[in-house]
Design an enzyme around this catalytic site. Structure first.
Site, PDB file in Angstrom:
ATOM      1  N   GLU A 200    -102.277 -46.296  28.438  1.00 49.42           N
ATOM      2  CA  GLU A 200    -101.710 -45.984  27.121  1.00 49.42           C
ATOM      3  C   GLU A 200    -100.773 -47.103  26.684  1.00 49.42           C
ATOM      4  OE1 GLU A 200    -100.094 -42.005  27.152  1.00 49.42           O
ATOM      5  OE2 GLU A 200    -102.038 -41.124  27.521  1.00 49.42           O
TER       6      GLU A 200
ATOM      7  N   HIS B 246     -95.808 -40.496  16.614  1.00 47.26           N
ATOM      8  CA  HIS B 246     -97.060 -40.886  17.274  1.00 47.26           C
ATOM      9  C   HIS B 246     -97.927 -41.555  16.224  1.00 47.26           C
ATOM     10  CE1 HIS B 246    -100.750 -40.804  19.538  1.00 47.26           C
ATOM     11  NE2 HIS B 246    -100.111 -40.336  20.594  1.00 47.26           N
TER      12      HIS B 246
ATOM     13  N   ARG C 231     -95.273 -47.582  21.036  1.00 52.60           N
ATOM     14  CA  ARG C 231     -95.516 -46.702  19.885  1.00 52.60           C
ATOM     15  C   ARG C 231     -94.708 -47.018  18.644  1.00 52.60           C
ATOM     16  NH1 ARG C 231     -96.095 -40.907  22.607  1.00 52.60           N
ATOM     17  NH2 ARG C 231     -98.049 -41.488  23.575  1.00 52.60           N
TER      18      ARG C 231
ATOM     19  N   HIS D  41     -93.430 -36.837  16.777  1.00 49.95           N
ATOM     20  CA  HIS D  41     -94.084 -36.450  18.030  1.00 49.95           C
ATOM     21  C   HIS D  41     -93.115 -36.069  19.141  1.00 49.95           C
ATOM     22  CE1 HIS D  41     -97.208 -36.430  21.054  1.00 49.95           C
ATOM     23  NE2 HIS D  41     -96.646 -37.403  21.736  1.00 49.95           N
TER      24      HIS D  41
ATOM     25  N   ARG E 109     -89.556 -43.903  23.855  1.00 45.77           N
ATOM     26  CA  ARG E 109     -90.193 -43.435  25.103  1.00 45.77           C
ATOM     27  C   ARG E 109     -91.527 -44.144  25.358  1.00 45.77           C
ATOM     28  NH1 ARG E 109     -94.093 -39.125  26.190  1.00 45.77           N
ATOM     29  NH2 ARG E 109     -94.370 -39.142  23.950  1.00 45.77           N
TER      30      ARG E 109
HETATM   31  C1  SIN Z   1    -100.987 -38.972  23.845  1.00 47.76           C
HETATM   32  O1  SIN Z   1    -101.883 -38.448  24.486  1.00 47.76           O
HETATM   33  O2  SIN Z   1    -101.152 -39.928  23.092  1.00 47.76           O
HETATM   34  C2  SIN Z   1     -99.611 -38.414  23.986  1.00 47.76           C
HETATM   35  C3  SIN Z   1     -99.043 -38.766  25.277  1.00 47.76           C
HETATM   36  C4  SIN Z   1     -97.556 -38.819  25.185  1.00 47.76           C
HETATM   37  O3  SIN Z   1     -96.991 -38.578  24.130  1.00 47.76           O
HETATM   38  O4  SIN Z   1     -96.934 -39.185  26.188  1.00 47.76           O
END
Ligand code: SIN
Length: 529
Positions: free
Chosen positions: A114, A234, A280, A341, A376
């Site tokens: 991610e 998000h 993010r 988010h 975060r």
């Molecule tokens: C996501 O699946 O993009 C969210 C994961 C997160 O917010 O840590």
């Protein structure tokens, strides 16, 4: 009056983990305002970050977390949480969570990637990790004779009494029961695990329950709150007129998904060397900038170049939900927009999850531990919830022998009216208004003027909400609105105080970070009369 050793407010990963550990030493009540399975955890798609791959290291995970956090993470917290990651995954697996296994014999579980992570390290249950964790922990909690669930019970305010040393101490909570009356619940130790506050914004990935109840209650009770300006947006929520709060996991970009303008042009490489997998705050701001520049109402997330069978198997939940809206993600790029988010600030806690109010711990999104700093890192939050739930439960259990039982009688709740409310439209109108100006004025990009406007509007709105609260018998909707108003106030005050841009707080009037004055937390505390 109900009395327990431990009270837990909230039934997500943090609350259930705390409850399971605490139940080894005493009786536990889990108070939850809806059904026990309705929690933010349930909606977490991505997974839990932990160093498990041979090529990965604690140092790399620590570095990624600190980089995303924009200089405000507490290094000792980051080090500790990251190092405990693999153990926490093993605990969850023992408690029955079926993580997606790996094809590689050197790694126990499949690892996703991610934004902001330099390695693959996200343990997941395909794209329904939260649901798998929630279900396993609920099963364990339900079979535990020391744990009692109180569903459809709404915590209104913490009960603060004078402790043996004369200092204020949390002795339990006043709870609105399904019978419409407010009852005191007493406990030797209370733990907030009420999650975040995404519903303060018009657009959010969060379920309807995320109304900041724990933060609002803790603040009213005199506990310190920190960093409320850092709401994480998000980058990719589904954009569709009928889709409410549906997240398109960052893991889609981790598996090669590309962000494109509606014209088809990819754009993230213009903003960051990590492209679509930048942290993010960078991705959400880039999308916001492109939407304002082009006048479009969404961008596209494109995973159509991956084999359809892989996409369907790796993202079954996203594939199925999008299909319900007429989007086949194996063939069509997904329309997406950013949405509120995750709140990086919250009730300030120490390494044992203790708030500044004796008798009260806070774990999970409601807490501000110092792990996330100003932004975060993806999938660090479930990990944080696990590490802190264990630490807080240990601390509460260790303190139990020296902790007095709550008094036989706690004061009755006062301050609210008894007449039935006659004006539901006031609640829904105020709710809409608040969420709309928070989105427009306290959103991804802020200015001093917008923040001041938000503050003025909120003052008026809060007067009306409190007037309503004093006159009428409270309902869950009114209580949520009261809490949203409180949390919005804390966010605006923190955002106005921080005269710089850092992480998730971006203010056009102060576009640079100012380390000399602002490399510190924004703290806020109500002085109790
Ligand atoms: C996501 O699946 O993009 C969210 C994961 C997160 O917010 O840590």
């Amino acid at each position: 009056m109900e009395r327990f050793d431990f009270l837990v407010l909230g039934s997500g990963i943090a609350g259930l983990s705390f409850a399971l550990d605490a139940a080894r030493a005493g009786t536990v009540a889990i108070i939850t305002k809806k059904r026990d399975s309705e929690s933010n955890t349930n909606y977490a798609q991505g997974g839990i970050a932990a160093v498990l791959a041979p090529g990965d290291s604690f140092e790399a995970h620590v570095r990624d977390t600190l980089t995303a956090g924009g200089g405000l993470c507490r290094p000792e917290v980051v080090e500790r949480v990251v190092r405990l990651g693999p153990d926490q995954i093993r605990v969850l697996a023992r408690r029955g969570v079926a993580f997606t296994p790996s094809d590689d014999p050197a790694v126990p579980f499949d690892l996703g990637r991610e934004g902001g992570h330099s390695r693959r390290r996200i343990v997941h249950a395909r794209d329904m990790t939260g649901r798998a964790v929630e279900q396993a922990l609920l099963d364990r909690a339900r079979e535990n004779p020391n744990i009692r669930f109180f569903e459809n019970h709404f915590a209104v305010d913490l009960v603060v009494t004078a402790g043996q040393d004369g200092r204020a101490r949390c002795a339990g909570v006043h709870v609105l029961g399904p019978d419409g009356a407010i009852h005191p619940f007493g406990a030797r130790s209370t733990c907030l695990a009420t999650g975040g506050a995404g519903k303060v914004y018009l657009y959010t990935s969060n379920p309807d329950i995320a109304s900041g109840d724990g933060i609002a209650m803790a603040y009213r009770a005199g506990a310190e709150v920190a960093n409320m300006e850092f709401m994480q947006f998000h980058p990719t929520c589904l954009y569709h007129p009928f889709a409410k709060n549906f997240l398109i996991s960052e893991a889609v970009r981790g598996e090669g998904g590309v962000l494109r303008l509606r014209s088809g042009e990819p754009f993230m490489d213009r903003y960051h060397p990590m492209g679509c997998l930048a942290p993010r705050d960078v991705v959400a701001r880039a999308i916001d900038t492109e939407l304002k520049r082009t006048g479009d109402d969404h961008v596209l997330l494109d995973i159509t170049h991956r084999a359809p069978a892989f996409v369907r198997d790796r993202f079954p939940g996203i594939w199925k939900t999008c299909l319900e809206y007429g989007i086949d993600i194996t063939r069509d790029p997904i329309p997406v927009v950013p949405a509120a988010h995750y709140l990086c600030g919250g009730v300030r806690v120490d390494l044992a999850g203790r708030t500044t109010l004796p008798g009260l711990h806070a774990v999970g999104e409601v807490a501000c531990t110092g792990l996330h700093g100003a932004n975060r890192l993806a999938s660090n939050s479930l990990l944080e919830a696990l590490v802190y739930a264990e630490a807080a439960a240990r601390d509460a259990v260790d303190a139990l022998p020296g902790t007095p039982r709550p008094p036989d009688r706690l004061p009755e709740f006062s301050g609210t009216g008894t007449r039935p409310g006659d004006d539901d439209v006031v609640v829904s109108q105020n709710w809409d208004e608040l969420r709309r100006f928070m989105w427009n004025y306290v959103g991804i990009v802020r200015t001093d003027r917008r923040l001041a406007r938000a503050r003025r509007r909120l003052e008026l709105l809060r007067e009306e909400i409190l007037d309503h609260f004093r006159r009428y018998r409270p309902t869950p909707d009114l209580l949520e609105l009261r809490n949203l108003g409180q949390v919005a106030d804390l966010m605006i005050r923190c955002a106005l105080a921080r005269k710089e841009s850092r992480g998730l707080h971006y203010n056009l009037d102060h576009p640079e970070a100012d380390d000399d004055r602002w490399k510190r937390d924004t703290t806020i505390r109500r002085v109790r009369a």
